[in-house]
Write an enzyme that holds these catalytic residues in place. Structure first.
Site, PDB file in Angstrom:
ATOM      1  CB  THR A   1      31.139  20.937  81.401  1.00  0.00           C
ATOM      2  OG1 THR A   1      29.403  20.749  81.635  1.00  0.00           O
ATOM      3  CG2 THR A   1      31.891  21.651  82.576  1.00  0.00           C
TER       4      THR A   1
ATOM      5  CG  HIS B   1      24.586  22.058  78.192  1.00  0.00           C
ATOM      6  ND1 HIS B   1      26.045  22.019  77.832  1.00  0.00           N
ATOM      7  CD2 HIS B   1      24.218  21.005  79.212  1.00  0.00           C
ATOM      8  CE1 HIS B   1      26.350  20.868  78.651  1.00  0.00           C
ATOM      9  NE2 HIS B   1      25.727  20.411  79.433  1.00  0.00           N
TER      10      HIS B   1
ATOM     11  CG  ASP C   1      28.375  21.909  84.936  1.00  0.00           C
ATOM     12  OD1 ASP C   1      27.681  22.398  83.872  1.00  0.00           O
ATOM     13  OD2 ASP C   1      29.120  21.827  84.784  1.00  0.00           O
TER      14      ASP C   1
ATOM     15  CG  ASP D   1      38.056  15.945  85.351  1.00  0.00           C
ATOM     16  OD1 ASP D   1      37.474  16.249  84.267  1.00  0.00           O
ATOM     17  OD2 ASP D   1      37.965  14.691  84.835  1.00  0.00           O
TER      18      ASP D   1
END
Length: 566
Positions: free
Chosen positions: A98, A498, A59, A181
């Site tokens: 994400t 981001h 990530d 999650d």
């Protein structure tokens, strides 16, 4: 890596080893030219299917970070960099967050088709007071804790590679593990044998699912660590130049070495220790389920979240990120060594859900004075007040959104003509602001053909189109200028972010590796949606026509092809 790793000692040993490593030396003179060898014959590493497919996501691991630290990697990332390397991979869409990013990795589809347009969106028809919807929740169900939500993969509109494998081969297992999650669920999909993510102080799974001894064992190990705490991690020698305090609002960063106070779950999460625990759980599940040993290929998706948490809480250019990347490199090396010791035939791909950008306060000190934080005047509340004043409308709830950029929604109760007027008034106000690059309306984006060709050449509206899904996207999309960070007010735990349409957030590495394969490097741009069709071909998994937005990447640098006829 041992079956019962002790996280603290493992991390300290790895970091201490790195701390003694010398800085990269000047290259030695080139050797005398050698005769040109014949093209290598296709090897079994690319012509036979691996028994275990491992999809790794780091990530916020941008292409910039990969290039910056590549010469220092000696562990798992160095191993992957000896395979098929695509240093200019693209999360080609505009909404570089994400959830959208993870939704592309194993579906082979852009957010316009996965339906995951952002981490959150506004659904004014939602039958609850809160109209903000999280990408990995079932908003129709109430959690026991009113501050919580029921995790779900229901918003993902397309199947993942693991699901396709299970459909083709019912004996295949589909497993996902992550620190988040949304990462585990977007990579695992709807039909999944085991799915685990970190929450509060342990790894948890979907509501109503049974526990697992492997997860219970890892949770017990982490609980001991949290109860005891742990000292700071040593600073590798090549990280020393990055040390130095920087002030961002009320937060001071640039001097952290990840000391862990007893019971501090927040510090644990935003540290290399979370990635180590995630990999430890993944290995325990490999053992418990005998992944890679069954009659059909298995899928293991692992998303490592700590690089993102470190990037948000301390920025991308400080000693904290340096320690994080050095440590996860060694942790991945130990993970691969453990798989090797088990005799598992596995193939790996590693990429990222998005890139990242360092906090403006440090960038300003390091030759980038133009980098700035977005002004609060661009927030939905401030914009509502300005538009309302011009049109004589109530300001409350007029324009909705969750930040200073991205999707914005207009009050759905307004008549269509009035909504159009609000959008155009808002656009005029925004475009007059010096920090705004573009504003596109939903009809404009919807009328734009889905982009194709090399993603670095796409226009801003094409990038927006790749993120646009009409039933969920906003009435208009705001894009800030390059170098303007959509985080107006930094504070402890959140100094950088981001989500922009610019390449520092879009570009990510894509690395494929398998024992015995002939490595090569392809610097030209590819997309993360190319990963799923590439893996499909690698394991001889048929896919329906039009199943993927991406294309198969040929992993054989010789005369053969892993995608069919060359």
């Amino acid at each position: 890596m041992r079956n019962k790793p002790v996280l603290t000692s493992a991390l300290i040993t790895l970091a201490a080893t790195l701390a003694m490593a010398p800085a990269t030396s000047i290259a030695a003179p080139a050797a005398a030219p050698q005769p040109v060898a014949a093209a290598p014959a296709p090897s079994a590493a690319v012509t036979t299917p691996p028994r275990l497919v491992i999809a790794l996501a780091m990530d916020q691991f941008s292409a910039d970070l990969f290039a910056e630290y590549r010469s220092h990697f000696t562990g798992g990332l160095a191993r992957l960099a000896s395979g098929a390397v695509f240093p200019a991979g693209y999360q080609s869409h505009a909404a570089t967050e994400t959830c959208p990013g993870h939704s592309t990795l194993l579906t082979g589809n852009r957010p316009a088709h996965t339906g995951i347009i952002a981490n959150t969106w506004i659904d004014q028809s939602a039958a609850r007071a809160k109209k903000e919807v999280y990408c990995a929740e079932d908003e129709t169900r109430a959690a026991a804790d009113p501050k919580d939500y029921v995790a779900s993969v229901g918003h993902l509109l397309v199947p993942t590679l693991g699901e396709r494998m299970k459909q083709q081969w019912p004996a295949a297992r589909n497993v996902a593990v992550s620190g988040k999650d949304r990462a585990a669920l977007m990579m695992g999909g709807h039909v999944i044998d085991q799915v685990w993510w970190w929450k509060n102080n342990s790894f948890v799974t979907l509501d109503g699912r049974a526990g697992n001894p492997a997860a219970a064992q890892e949770n017990a190990t982490v609980a001991k660590l949290l109860a005891k705490g742990a000292p700071a991690l040593p600073l590798p020698a090549f990280c020393a130049a990055r040390e130095g305090a920087v002030q961002a609002g009320s937060a001071t960063v640039g001097t952290g070495h990840f000391a862990l106070a007893a019971g501090d779950t927040t510090a644990f999460r935003a540290s290399p220790r979370l990635d180590q625990a995630t990999l430890d759980l993944a290995l325990k599940l490999v053992d418990a389920m005998k992944l890679g040993k069954g009659p059909a290929p298995d899928m293991l998706a692992v998303s490592l979240s700590a690089t993102d948490y470190v990037g948000h809480s301390t920025g991308t250019q400080g000693p904290e990120m340096c320690i994080q990347l050095a440590t996860v490199d060694q942790a991945l090396g130990a993970f691969f060594a453990a798989l090797d010791a088990r005799g598992i035939d596995y193939g790996v791909v590693l990429s990222a859900d998005h890139g990242g950008f360092d906090m403006p306060e440090r960038q300003n000190r390091e030759a980038m004075p133009q980098v700035a934080r977005a002004e609060m005047a661009l927030s939905p509340k401030a914009l509502s007040e300005k538009v309302a004043a011009k049109l004589g409308l109530p300001a409350k709830g007029l324009i909705l959104g969750d930040g200073t950029a991205g999707d914005f929604w207009v009050d759905a109760a307004l008549p269509d003509a009035e909504k159009t007027t609000v959008v155009e008034t808002a656009r005029a106000i925004l475009l007059a602001h010096p920090q705004v690059a573009a504003v596109f309306t939903a009809p404009e984006i919807a009328a734009t053909p889905m982009p194709s060709g090399s993603p670095e050449t796409w226009s801003l509206i094409q990038r927006a189109r790749a993120s646009f899904y009409g039933p969920r996207s906003g009435d208009f999309v705001v894009m800030l200028k390059r170098g303007v960070m959509a985080l107006p007010q930094p504070g402890p735990g959140y100094v950088a972010t981001h989500g922009s349409p610019w390449d520092y957030d879009r570009r990510v590495p894509i690395l494929f590796w398998r024992k015995g394969m002939t490595g090569f490097e392809q610097p030209s741009p590819v997309e993360t949606v190319d990963i799923a069709p590439t893996l499909s071909a690698w394991i001889n998994l048929p896919a329906p026509q039009g199943a993927y937005d991406g294309r198969c990447l040929d992993l054989d640098p010789g005369p053969g092809s892993t995608c069919g006829v060359k």
